[in-house]
Design an enzyme around this catalytic site. Sequence first.
Site, PDB file in Angstrom:
ATOM      1  N   TYR A  71       0.860  -1.185   0.000  1.00 11.96           N
ATOM      2  CA  TYR A  71       0.000   0.000   0.000  1.00 11.96           C
ATOM      3  C   TYR A  71       0.902   1.241   0.000  1.00 11.96           C
ATOM      4  CZ  TYR A  71      -3.903  -3.033   1.470  1.00 11.96           C
ATOM      5  OH  TYR A  71      -4.860  -4.014   1.553  1.00 11.96           O
ATOM      6  N   GLY A 229     -19.327  -5.176  -2.360  1.00 14.89           N
ATOM      7  CA  GLY A 229     -19.274  -5.625  -3.747  1.00 14.89           C
ATOM      8  C   GLY A 229     -17.949  -5.262  -4.373  1.00 14.89           C
ATOM      9  N   PHE A 232     -14.441  -3.698  -9.211  1.00 11.29           N
ATOM     10  CA  PHE A 232     -14.409  -3.752 -10.671  1.00 11.29           C
ATOM     11  C   PHE A 232     -15.750  -3.285 -11.237  1.00 11.29           C
ATOM     12  CE2 PHE A 232     -11.367  -7.001  -9.240  1.00 11.29           C
ATOM     13  CZ  PHE A 232     -10.224  -6.488  -9.828  1.00 11.29           C
TER      14      PHE A 232
END
Length: 314
Positions: A71, A229, A232
Amino acid sequence: MTMPGLPSSPTTASGAPRAGGAGRLGGATVSRIGFGAMQLERLHGDPDAAVALLRRAVELGVDHVDTAEFYGDGAVNAFIADAFSPADGVTIVSKVGATPNPQGPVSLRLAQRPDELRASVEDNLRSLAVDRIDIVNLRRTDSGPGLRAEGDQVVDLDDQLAAMTAMRDEGKVGAIGLSSVSLDVVQRALPAGIVCVQNAYSLVSRDDDELLEFCVAHDIAWVPFFPLGSAFAHLPKVTDEPAVIAVAERLGYSSSQVGLAWLLHRAPNILLIPGTADAAHLEANVATGQVVLDEESLESLGEVPSRSGSVSLS
């Protein structure tokens, strides 16, 4: 789902009520709502703001932070090192199995070999400025969206676990978790003392229900990534679901809060690590712990179909 012996400590080391209540992560009692640090990459030019956000999380009762060396190529870990002291009692979870690749088409590359796992742990120790990382997740490529191993990156699980347990024995790693894994892999790894699993999981992505139930039965924390969710664009998002929107409007919460609250209701071993670089968003995420979903809401949400798909970036 029920899990016996859940911790009851109502406050963090700093005295704040635990965000989302108390959960268990390895041998530690932690807030069920933690903080995923990946979004702090966006504050790479403003380290003071990043540290202030992490300090605000502690004030709000968060004492479980998820990070990785890849990160921001170590920058996020450096923020964490500056933000927390041992007195804060924050459990730090990092991950290995990939390394930064800032010039590539994807910002990380796989690093699955045992020597690479060890090097990644050493990198995390340096950037976090610690002698021991509380928990380190072995990020594999067995399931879910993301990179897929090829060539010398296809490594036997036993070889990887041997490296991880050796570092635990040396005191560099406190406990071992797994990420992006199948039920079979978790079953095989169980003798190594796995304390948590990080897989993609949400209201619209419930392919791993059997694995979740296995983790409940074996007192393994379930820490979902993509809890609302997939990131993408062409895969479903919880906040787009009509049932979620309807429940949110009826109860007076945001759709994101309803989606996260469903996870807290789903199983007692679920710990959340929603990430943000914004203080108001952080406060909204923590407030999810106060959301009560009634039977009508849970029934409506339970009818949302799971229709996740797998995406490979390799």
